[in-house]
Write a protein that holds these residues in place. Structure first.
Motif, PDB file in Angstrom:
ATOM      1  N   GLY A   1       4.679  32.639  40.862  1.00 18.17           N
ATOM      2  CA  GLY A   1       4.027  32.034  39.706  1.00 18.17           C
ATOM      3  C   GLY A   1       4.918  31.110  38.899  1.00 18.17           C
ATOM      4  N   TYR A   2       5.989  30.613  39.493  1.00 17.23           N
ATOM      5  CA  TYR A   2       6.858  29.658  38.770  1.00 17.23           C
ATOM      6  C   TYR A   2       6.078  28.421  38.343  1.00 17.23           C
ATOM      7  CZ  TYR A   2      10.524  32.147  41.397  1.00 17.23           C
ATOM      8  OH  TYR A   2      11.326  33.089  41.960  1.00 17.23           O
TER       9      TYR A   2
ATOM     10  N   TYR B   1       4.943  31.167  32.529  1.00 16.24           N
ATOM     11  CA  TYR B   1       5.937  31.895  33.317  1.00 16.24           C
ATOM     12  C   TYR B   1       7.187  32.079  32.452  1.00 16.24           C
ATOM     13  CZ  TYR B   1       9.333  33.317  36.691  1.00 16.24           C
ATOM     14  OH  TYR B   1      10.296  34.046  37.323  1.00 16.24           O
TER      15      TYR B   1
ATOM     16  N   ASP C   1      10.398  31.624  31.631  1.00 19.43           N
ATOM     17  CA  ASP C   1      11.538  30.864  32.170  1.00 19.43           C
ATOM     18  C   ASP C   1      12.704  30.775  31.194  1.00 19.43           C
ATOM     19  OD1 ASP C   1      10.654  29.110  30.253  1.00 19.43           O
ATOM     20  OD2 ASP C   1      10.027  27.538  31.635  1.00 19.43           O
TER      21      ASP C   1
ATOM     22  N   TRP D   1       0.291  32.491  33.647  1.00 15.56           N
ATOM     23  CA  TRP D   1       1.015  33.563  34.322  1.00 15.56           C
ATOM     24  C   TRP D   1       0.836  34.860  33.537  1.00 15.56           C
ATOM     25  CZ3 TRP D   1       4.886  37.063  33.258  1.00 15.56           C
ATOM     26  CH2 TRP D   1       5.555  37.612  34.350  1.00 15.56           C
TER      27      TRP D   1
ATOM     28  N   TRP E   1       1.190  38.499  38.495  1.00 23.84           N
ATOM     29  CA  TRP E   1       2.210  37.714  39.180  1.00 23.84           C
ATOM     30  C   TRP E   1       3.594  38.363  39.170  1.00 23.84           C
ATOM     31  CZ3 TRP E   1       0.960  33.431  41.901  1.00 23.84           C
ATOM     32  CH2 TRP E   1      -0.293  32.869  41.650  1.00 23.84           C
TER      33      TRP E   1
END
Ligand code: IPT
Length: 944
Positions: A798-799, A804, A806, A936, A941
């Motif tokens: 799911g990047y 997401y 991060d 996400w 995910w």
């Protein structure tokens, strides 16, 4: 008729009526008819010229923008839209179908109806269209039955789709009174014509009828072969169809090709008419451009401007008109984007096609010619019944003039073009015309690639046109609009009982002997000529050389013609109020002809007071990046790849495991493999299928071995490659990791199972000595993200999705000098603040658009708010700029952009410059709702 029989008939009718009523969802039951003879279609008995453009909703994943494109078509003279329905797009798994969100074709057909656009429905099952498998769903690769034949398992699969899509189309049929679908196609260019295909076609036709489709059905012959002609036809192959149609792509396909000659009357008319003498001349696909391909010449802009530009349209579509064709569909009119994994192995992301409306939804100059011709074929009603007129010999052998006559009204159509039609010289000539009005010898000029459609002996709204060397665009009571090329002389002759009064910037003379009023002028700018008296109603004759800012609509109070803005989308009259919506690309003022009672105008909801504003500037943010290099995946939870049989046409050697991805339910996107072997192998060889510009990367024991790219270009329909790498010389247990980028399944154009060519690994030099596991898109056929759908298969973790987490990723410099071998992910979020009431069409540009191919060797998948909007292949090319449709992009809010860079790790092979670009901004546009799609989330995910 006996009483009993009559009673039986009444019962049948009552039952039929009940069935039809039950089928009709929205309560409207006024029935309409679609009939035809050899000249034209008749809608409710009225002959109608069908001027149609192809549009693929699946290449524009933002339903709000469907309305934008359809309105632009309506505004530009199209009265029909032709639509391929893409089976694969709706069906991730056998028995599973989705018609919601970006797949809501009910909504699409409602919009067409709302705009009064007729619809030609083309639901396949096979569509070609440069899309993966030609529209067959991935799961059909695992069907043992031969596709496009009468193999029972294939027929059952096709039934599944047809039943569902027909149920939608049925609800929108013109014949029901509940929509505007007037024709339906079965299959697509089926040039395999054996007994099995004949049974298959019969079966499709009866399916369509059983599903309640009552409009005429047809098939599109790949060329003028006379394949699948209706009963009564004389083509070599009869089909279970009502109409015969053919496809023709006669223009240049690249910028460096010269215009081909237009086929002339003999070829066209004879073959078409002989093949099916009782049905109208019908081209189901006539080239409106052409597709460009991986490694191609970046042909779209020059195709649109020249190869398939304004001159091409006039010459070729004009020839079709001269040849009596009365149903013309232009493929494409808006090509759109092969986003995600939609492209067939030939084409890259942009499917702009050099079409009239660009991928970024901009109206190209060639759209104006479509508007001119489209308005003309709908205004000059004799065009729907043409017979060939007497031969015309022009004064110069460098030109030819086709001559048609309407046998009922006696009106004449002359179509003048160069001889041969590909010539681009500057020729002035005269040609003789003889009509009920007398004999004349008008002077005409053809300068460069051009053709002119001229009419004579024509009654229009109480006027009588003797002839004109200007081209008729449209007319209605009191107003007529004619156009010509800038700087060329024009002459229009009208007939009156006595000398009328003429005002305006033209030379005029009246001949009392004939009653001819002769107007002479040079085309340039808009001239308004007023003619009154002479025994006829007053006429405003508009003479121009440019109709790009002129728009004609029918309102409740009659037709209206508006000039000024870059686009008028809608026009409605209520009392004396004219309500207009549209776009400006610069400040504009309105001029209005039509309903006498207009006293007030609303423009985009505001009272009009002499001026409408152009757009404000849009500022685009800089992008600030984070990046992350994921470790090579481990194979927990992956499927064991241990099948021993496959329906793929690319089978591994006997005894080796089947590794092709479709066999394990992975039909789109990247495929990962992990294999275990022991002992020393000096080298490793992988045979793989990846589609054009597809790729394989391999590692042993975590050490990168290298990559191999599938060749691209045309012609090369099969997309396989073999890669050999040196392997580590150590003994013991080894783990090999392989990633294959699947750039789509081959189309099944020749009905030879080409779509079943394997994707992913086909065989390896390890043979039966290795054991393998396989992983593809998360969930396989059971989509983890059904909203974005099968064609959006993204990263496993799911990047690519908004939300997401991060925050632990490192800040990254872009451009980057290089990248790790394998895939590096980049992410950024940015705000857009496109001013309210504006339509900004934005794009993303990677690298240097001035070069066809970069020297950098890497590729990048572009995810916008989680949607895969394309693939950049730096050194293959040619695409640098990716159109980002609003709705997917949030023009007034936050956006997440993720880019997956796959590199071999070499110097320079890293992400180049990335920038947002403005592909065209107007004040106006339509409401574009955000396409709802999930972010996400950990539960779905996250890794356990
Ligand atoms: C014809 C197809 O019917 C259509 O789907 C599309 O592929 C088009 O061509 C090309 O863009 S096939 C014909 C060119 C042989």
């Amino acid at each position: 008729m006996t009483l009993v029989r009559r009673a039986a008939l009444v019962t049948v009718l009552v039952v039929l009526a009940a069935v039809l009523t039950a089928d009709v969802p929205r309560g409207v039951t006024e029935k309409h008819t679609v009939t035809y003879d050899r000249y034209s279609l008749m809608l409710d008995g009225k002959r109608t010229y069908i001027w149609s453009g192809e549009f693929a909703y699946w290449r524009l994943p933002s339903p709000g923008l469907w309305r934008d494109v359809l309105q632009k078509m309506t505004a530009n003279g199209y009265n029909t839209v032709s639509i391929y329905f893409n089976w694969a797009y709706h069906s991730p798994k056998k028995g599973v179908y989705d018609f919601s969100g970006i797949r809501d074709v009910d909504l699409l057909l409602e919009m067409a109806e709302e705009m009064g656009l007729y619809v030609i429905a083309r639901p396949g099952p096979y569509i070609n269209a440069e899309t993966s498998s030609g529209g067959f769903p991935g799961w059909l690769n695992n069907d043992p039955g031969k596709a496009r034949s009468d193999a029972p398992s294939y027929l059952a699969a096709a039934d599944e789709w047809m039943t569902r899509i027909d149920a939608v189309i049925r609800r929108h049929q013109y014949t029901n009174g509940t929509g505007t679908v007037i024709l339906q196609q079965i299959e697509n260019e089926l040039f395999a014509t054996g007994p099995s295909q004949q049974r298959y076609m019969k079966r499709l036709a009866s399916r369509v009828r059983a599903d309640g489709i009552t409009v005429p059905i047809f098939h599109n012959d790949v060329a003028r072969n006379g394949y699948w002609v209706p009963p009564g036809g004389a083509g070599p192959l009869k089909g279970p169809v009502d109409l015969y149609a053919f496809d023709a792509y006669v223009g240049p396909q690249r910028c460096d090709e010269k215009a081909k000659d237009a086929p002339d009357f003999g070829i066209w008319g004879d073959v078409g008419a002989k093949a099916s003498p009782n049905t109208p001349g019908f081209t189901a696909e006539f080239g409106g451009g052409w597709f460009d391909y991986w490694g191609g010449p970046d042909a779209y802009e020059c195709l649109a401007a020249e190869g398939a530009g304004p001159g091409y349209e006039r010459v070729f579509y004009g020839t079709n008109i001269a040849n009596g064709l009365s149903i013309q569909n232009f493929y494409m009119t808006f090509g759109g984007t092969s986003w995600g994994w939609l492209p067939s192995p030939i084409v890259y992301t942009s499917y702009d096609y050099g079409a009239a409306i660009s991928e970024a939804r901009q109206l190209r100059p060639k759209t104006t010619v479509m508007k001119q011709l489209g308005l003309f074929v709908q205004s000059f009603s004799p065009i729907t019944k043409l017979t060939r007129g007497s031969a015309v010999t022009p004064s110069s052998s460098k030109v030819k003039v086709y001559h048609d006559v309407n046998p009922d009204s006696g009106a004449h159509l002359f179509v003048a073009m160069h001889n041969p039609s590909r010539a681009t010289t500057d020729d002035s000539f005269t040609f003789p015309i003889e009509t009920r009005d007398g004999a004349y010898e008008p002077a005409v000029r053809l300068d460069g690639q051009d053709a002119k459609l001229l009419v004579a002996d024509y009654d229009m709204d109480g006027q009588h046109l003797v002839y004109s060397t200007s081209e008729m665009v449209t007319h209605f009571a009191g107003t007529a609009l004619f156009t010509g090329r800038k700087g060329e002389s024009g002459e229009t002759v009208l007939r009156y009982a006595s000398a009328p009064t003429v005002s305006g910037d033209v030379a005029s003379s009246y001949d009392p002997a004939t009653g001819d009023l002769r107007l002479r002028y040079v085309h340039g700018g808009l001239r308004e000529v007023k003619i009154s008296g002479g025994g006829r109603p007053p006429l405003t004759l508009l003479l121009t050389d440019d109709i790009s800012d002129m728009w004609r609509y029918d309102t409740a109070a009659g037709p209206v013609l508006v000039s000024g803005p870059a686009l008028v989308r809608t026009a409605a009259m209520e009392g004396s109020l004219l309500t207009l919506t549209g776009d400006t690309d610069a400040p504009a003022s309105l001029r209005i002809w039509g309903p006498a009672q207009v006293s007030r105008v609303l423009w985009n909801g505001e009272p009009y007071a002499g001026k409408i504003a152009g757009p404000s500037a849009v500022t685009l943010p800089q992008l600030i990046w984070r990046s992350f290099v994921p470790p090579l995946p481990d194979d927990t939870g992956w499927q064991v790849a241990d099948h021993i049989t496959t329906t793929a046409t690319t089978k591994p050697p006997a005894g080796n495991p089947v590794l092709t991805a479709d066999d394990y339910g992975f039909h789109q996107g990247d495929i990962w493999y992990r294999g275990h072997y022991s002992g020393v192998r000096k080298s490793l060889t992988f045979r793989f299928g990846g589609g054009g510009a597809g790729l394989l990367q391999a590692w042993v024991d975590g050490v990168y071995l290298g990559q191999s790219v599938v060749p691209s270009g045309v012609p090369a329909p099969r997309r396989l490659a073999t890669a050999t790498f040196d392997a580590p010389a150590s003994a013991g247990e080894h783990v090999v990791t392989v990633m294959v980028r699947n750039n789509g399944h081959t189309q099944d154009m020749a009905a030879d199972e080409a779509h079943k060519e394997g994707r992913g690994l086909i065989s390896t030099s390890l043979g039966a000595a290795a054991t393998w596991k396989i992983q593809g898109n998360r969930g396989g056929e059971d989509l983890v993200d059904p909203v974005r759908g099968i064609m959006n298969a993204g990263s496993y973790d799911g990047y690519h999705l908004p939300g997401y987490p991060d925050s632990s990723w490192a800040t990254a410099a872009v451009p980057a000098a290089t990248a790790e071998p394998g895939t590096t992910w980049y992410r950024t979020t940015f705000e857009l603040s496109v001013p309210d009431g504006h339509d900004a069409s934005l794009g993303l540009t990677i690298g240097d658009p001035a070069t066809l191919r970069s020297t950098a060797n890497y590729r990048a998948l572009i995810y916008v708010n989680g949607w895969n909007m394309g693939q950049y292949t730096a050194n293959v090319g040619p695409q640098n700029t990716y159109t980002l449709p609003n709705g997917i992009l949030h023009p007034r809010g936050e956006n997440t952009l993720a880019i997956a860079v796959t590199s071999d790790g070499g110097p320079g092979n890293g992400l180049e410059k990335v920038a947002l670009t403005d592909l065209g901004t107007v004040r106006g546009g339509v409401d574009v709702p955000t396409v709802p799609a999930p972010a996400w989330n950990q539960a779905k995910w996250g890794l356990e």
